[in-house]
Design an enzyme around this catalytic site. Structure first.
Site, short mmCIF file in Angstrom:
data_model
loop_
_atom_site.label_atom_id
_atom_site.label_comp_id
_atom_site.label_asym_id
_atom_site.label_seq_id
_atom_site.Cartn_x
_atom_site.Cartn_y
_atom_site.Cartn_z
N HIS A 41 1.90 9.24 13.83
CA HIS A 41 1.86 7.85 13.40
C HIS A 41 2.34 6.89 14.49
CE1 HIS A 41 0.75 7.60 9.16
NE2 HIS A 41 1.37 8.73 8.96
N GLU A 95 12.10 9.44 3.98
CA GLU A 95 10.92 8.85 3.35
C GLU A 95 10.10 9.95 2.66
OE1 GLU A 95 6.97 6.25 4.66
OE2 GLU A 95 8.09 7.39 6.16
N HIS A 96 9.79 11.01 3.40
CA HIS A 96 9.07 12.17 2.86
C HIS A 96 9.96 13.40 3.03
CE1 HIS A 96 5.99 9.54 4.86
NE2 HIS A 96 5.40 9.63 3.68
N ASP A 145 -0.13 11.33 1.45
CA ASP A 145 -0.68 10.20 2.21
C ASP A 145 -2.02 9.75 1.67
OD1 ASP A 145 1.44 9.97 3.95
OD2 ASP A 145 0.55 11.25 5.50
N HIS A 155 30.69 -24.83 -23.76
CA HIS A 155 29.86 -23.73 -24.22
C HIS A 155 30.12 -23.46 -25.70
CE1 HIS A 155 29.17 -23.04 -19.98
NE2 HIS A 155 28.43 -21.96 -20.22
#
Length: 440
Positions: free
Chosen positions: A273, A339-340, A373, A432
């Protein structure tokens, strides 16, 4: 080829372990300083600035920033039939998985006449970024678009860099994928400037085709380089973002039963990549480590992107980590937060259930990251850089907001009025309580 880190016989604190593990140094702060003027110029000059930036960064000045609808439609006709079949099957599988992701609305009756409902509401409009630098990513079109469509988003725009060899249009396979997904709003805009266009909107040039404005979006998603990540950081708060995606990562937890050829091939598959891609093997088996190192030499020499892969494997972000046993290996991968994460061990499924930090987990010898993927049905836009400790991958939830609806009648409000007043007075906010008393 790849560094070894030996953790055997060492007892490390979480901090010490994190310092030992490999990680790419990505200077988002420096990139943010570079892209901040780009964002400002796009916000000020709109389409004219986008054309100037395309000429500067992509080497081409697009005639059409917004790709003509007929060009998108025509791209399907020239798509390779095998690629089309693969894309259609990917779309089918990703739709099936993401269709099951939408959370359910609910209603809680706290007392007679006292009700809180929660419903999930999609954002109005999203901008989906698809990179086009070292590689082009029609698969990312599928991952982003299908998740948004499954969430019920009605307005989707896609941006992808103009390609010089395509006359300033995005990659034709990216355009064809948009057509297959019924997306007709596509922009030939790349990098940080695409993020700026989505966040701020961009007026079209009066002298070129009377282009339609790109309207601002509510959420920007999609992967990209460090400059895209920096741009997303700078516009967060103006729009929502999925994450500041960094270089891709693969970690593999493997024991001596793993096939060294499979492990080496999977490390190379992610290293191609980007030169900053991280490839990490965690194993208690010295024999497997040696076999993988030998296989990497052969696979790197034979792969198309040899220099890129070699740079990634030799970088400080990649390593073979030796551990005493799978228990220590599990501790390491949970600290790393990949990530993986692939698990290629005896009892892989049971180990996977004990993983607490990973973008996606791939179990067994026949569930490689490459499956995720493209064709697994899961989403491949995942947290990087350790963000898996606190963030999820892209999904239907990325495009939904939880809205609570509160409905009490007079009796149910009266039943808790004194308690509201007591809390309001304790906080020094008597008005309130008075807003409740005024009703009785």
């Amino acid at each position: 080829m790849i560094t070894r880190i030996d953790l055997r016989g060492r007892t490390l604190s979480r901090r010490e372990l994190l310092e030992e593990l490999p990680r790419a140094e990505v200077d988002v702060e420096h990139a943010a300083a570079v892209v901040a003027p780009i964002l400002a110029d796009v916000r000020k000059r709109g389409a004219a600035e986008l054309r100037d930036l395309a000429e500067r960064f992509d080497g081409v000045r697009p005639v059409h920033l917004r790709v003509p609808v007929e060009t998108i439609a025509a791209s399907v006709g020239v798509l390779d039939p095998d690629v089309r079949a693969a894309l259609e099957e990917t779309i089918r599988r990703v739709r099936q998985v993401h269709g099951a992701q939408r959370p359910a609305d609910f209603t809680v009756e706290l007392a007679p006449g006292a009700q809180v409902r929660q419903r999930w509401v999609p954002v109005r409009r999203v901008g989906l970024y698809v990179p086009g630098g070292l590689a082009v990513y029609p698969s990312s079109v599928v991952m982003n678009v299908v998740a948004a469509q499954a969430a019920g988003v009605v307005s989707l725009a896609v941006a992808s860099p103009p390609q010089k060899d395509q006359g300033g249009l995005p990659d034709p396979v990216v355009l064809a994928t948009c057509a297959l997904l019924d997306i007709d709003e596509v922009y030939a805009v790349g990098g940080a400037q695409a993020v700026a266009m989505f966040a701020y909107g961009a007026a079209g040039s009066d002298d070129v085709d009377g282009e339609t404005l790109c309207e601002p979006v509510d959420v920007v998603t999609g992967p990209g380089n460090v400059y895209v990540a920096a741009a997303k950081r700078l516009v967060r708060g103006i729009v929502g973002i999925d994450a500041e995606a960094g270089p891709t990562e693969i970690a593999i937890l493997a024991d001596g039963t793993a096939d060294a050829t499979h492990v080496a091939a999977d490390l190379v598959s992610q290293a191609e990549h980007d030169p900053l891609a991280a490839a990490v093997l965690v194993t208690p088996s010295v024999e497997l480590a040696g076999a993988v190192e030998a296989k990497l030499i052969d696979r790197v020499d034979a792969t198309q992107h040899r220099e890129r892969v070699m740079t990634a494997l030799r970088g400080e972000q990649s390593a073979i980590v030796l551990v005493d046993d799978l228990e220590q290996g599990l501790e390491v991968v949970n600290a790393y937060g990949a990530e993986h994460l692939e698990i290629q061990t005896v009892g892989a499924a049971a180990l996977a259930e004990r993983v607490t930090s990973a973008g996606a987990i791939f179990v067994g010898a026949y569930s490689p990251v490459s499956l995720g993927d493209y064709m697994a049905g899961s989403n491949h836009v995942l947290p990087t850089g350790g963000c898996a400790h606190f963030a999820s991958g892209l999904g239907v939830h990325s495009f939904l907001r939880a809205v609570q609806v509160i409905e009490y009648d007079a009796d149910s409000l009266a039943a808790v009025a004194d308690k509201i007043v007591a809390l309001a007075d304790a906080e020094g906010l008597p008005a309130h309580g008075e807003a409740v008393r005024a009703r009785f």
